[in-house]
Design a protein around this motif. Sequence first.
Motif, PDB file in Angstrom:
ATOM      1  N   MET A  88       0.829  -1.208   0.000  1.00 46.88           N
ATOM      2  CA  MET A  88       0.000   0.000   0.000  1.00 46.88           C
ATOM      3  C   MET A  88       0.863   1.257   0.000  1.00 46.88           C
ATOM      4  N   LEU A  89       1.956   1.229   0.742  1.00 42.87           N
ATOM      5  CA  LEU A  89       2.858   2.385   0.754  1.00 42.87           C
ATOM      6  C   LEU A  89       3.531   2.577  -0.599  1.00 42.87           C
ATOM      7  N   LEU A  90       3.841   1.488  -1.296  1.00 47.11           N
ATOM      8  CA  LEU A  90       4.433   1.617  -2.625  1.00 47.11           C
ATOM      9  C   LEU A  90       3.441   2.201  -3.627  1.00 47.11           C
ATOM     10  N   LEU A  91       2.157   1.861  -3.468  1.00 45.93           N
ATOM     11  CA  LEU A  91       1.133   2.497  -4.315  1.00 45.93           C
ATOM     12  C   LEU A  91       1.076   4.000  -4.035  1.00 45.93           C
ATOM     13  N   ALA A  92       1.147   4.362  -2.764  1.00 41.21           N
ATOM     14  CA  ALA A  92       1.160   5.789  -2.410  1.00 41.21           C
ATOM     15  C   ALA A  92       2.416   6.458  -2.963  1.00 41.21           C
ATOM     16  N   PHE A  93       3.539   5.750  -2.940  1.00 40.92           N
ATOM     17  CA  PHE A  93       4.794   6.264  -3.494  1.00 40.92           C
ATOM     18  C   PHE A  93       4.628   6.565  -4.986  1.00 40.92           C
ATOM     19  N   ALA A  94       4.001   5.643  -5.716  1.00 42.96           N
ATOM     20  CA  ALA A  94       3.809   5.821  -7.153  1.00 42.96           C
ATOM     21  C   ALA A  94       2.884   7.002  -7.451  1.00 42.96           C
ATOM     22  N   ALA A  95       1.909   7.232  -6.570  1.00 44.24           N
ATOM     23  CA  ALA A  95       0.951   8.315  -6.801  1.00 44.24           C
ATOM     24  C   ALA A  95       1.438   9.664  -6.289  1.00 44.24           C
ATOM     25  N   MET A  96       2.479   9.664  -5.481  1.00 44.05           N
ATOM     26  CA  MET A  96       2.974  10.898  -4.861  1.00 44.05           C
ATOM     27  C   MET A  96       3.672  11.778  -5.902  1.00 44.05           C
ATOM     28  N   PRO A  97       3.240  13.031  -6.060  1.00 43.96           N
ATOM     29  CA  PRO A  97       3.830  13.883  -7.091  1.00 43.96           C
ATOM     30  C   PRO A  97       5.156  14.538  -6.678  1.00 43.96           C
ATOM     31  N   ASN A  98       5.409  14.707  -5.373  1.00 42.42           N
ATOM     32  CA  ASN A  98       6.646  15.410  -4.995  1.00 42.42           C
ATOM     33  C   ASN A  98       7.634  14.471  -4.304  1.00 42.42           C
ATOM     34  N   TRP A  99       8.894  14.876  -4.327  1.00 43.75           N
ATOM     35  CA  TRP A  99       9.962  14.026  -3.803  1.00 43.75           C
ATOM     36  C   TRP A  99      10.017  14.032  -2.288  1.00 43.75           C
ATOM     37  N   TYR A 100       9.519  15.068  -1.642  1.00 40.86           N
ATOM     38  CA  TYR A 100       9.499  15.077  -0.182  1.00 40.86           C
ATOM     39  C   TYR A 100       8.555  13.986   0.336  1.00 40.86           C
ATOM     40  N   GLY A 101       7.407  13.903  -0.281  1.00 45.06           N
ATOM     41  CA  GLY A 101       6.446  12.860   0.092  1.00 45.06           C
ATOM     42  C   GLY A 101       6.986  11.476  -0.186  1.00 45.06           C
ATOM     43  N   ARG A 102       7.632  11.317  -1.332  1.00 43.73           N
ATOM     44  CA  ARG A 102       8.213  10.018  -1.676  1.00 43.73           C
ATOM     45  C   ARG A 102       9.318   9.633  -0.696  1.00 43.73           C
ATOM     46  N   ALA A 103      10.136  10.584  -0.315  1.00 43.98           N
ATOM     47  CA  ALA A 103      11.206  10.314   0.647  1.00 43.98           C
ATOM     48  C   ALA A 103      10.609   9.890   1.999  1.00 43.98           C
ATOM     49  N   PHE A 104       9.525  10.536   2.395  1.00 51.38           N
ATOM     50  CA  PHE A 104       8.878  10.182   3.656  1.00 51.38           C
ATOM     51  C   PHE A 104       8.308   8.765   3.597  1.00 51.38           C
ATOM     52  N   ILE A 105       7.716   8.400   2.465  1.00 47.83           N
ATOM     53  CA  ILE A 105       7.167   7.045   2.315  1.00 47.83           C
ATOM     54  C   ILE A 105       8.281   6.002   2.381  1.00 47.83           C
ATOM     55  N   ILE A 106       9.401   6.265   1.731  1.00 48.61           N
ATOM     56  CA  ILE A 106      10.542   5.348   1.802  1.00 48.61           C
ATOM     57  C   ILE A 106      11.019   5.235   3.257  1.00 48.61           C
TER      58      ILE A 106
END
Length: 128
Positions: A88-106
């Motif tokens: 589920m977090l990887l799906l959110a990662f794919a949908a996240m438009p900015n890198w700050y959000g992606r970094a937080f998900i990782i």
Amino acid sequence: MKKNPLRILWLILGFAAIGIGAVGVVLPVLPTTPFLLLASFCLAKGSEKFHTWFTGTKLYKNHLDEFVQNRSMTLKTKFSLLLPASGMLLLAFAAMPNWYGRAFIIFLIIFKYVYFFTRIKTIPVEKS
């Protein structure tokens, strides 16, 4: 389960959380799962019948009972909890438009695995 003087308050909070969670099913801005988890917690605190029923479910016995009693899980249980959450977090990662959000998900994914494997003891599967 002891008599709880705040039983009515726990029940009111539990049913309110169910209501908010139900609204969250149709409103994409309001998350459903945290409210249903909160409702489960509140109802277990306020109702001995609900607590008894919940601790008797297959879900509780398979995934939470050993953790609640001994703060330990089998490797299979750990992965059965971690992998769907990571998906589920990887799906959110794919949908996240900015890198700050992606970094937080990782960060969240890494933190989950580090916590589960350093703070929760892994026990062998009991052979029946």
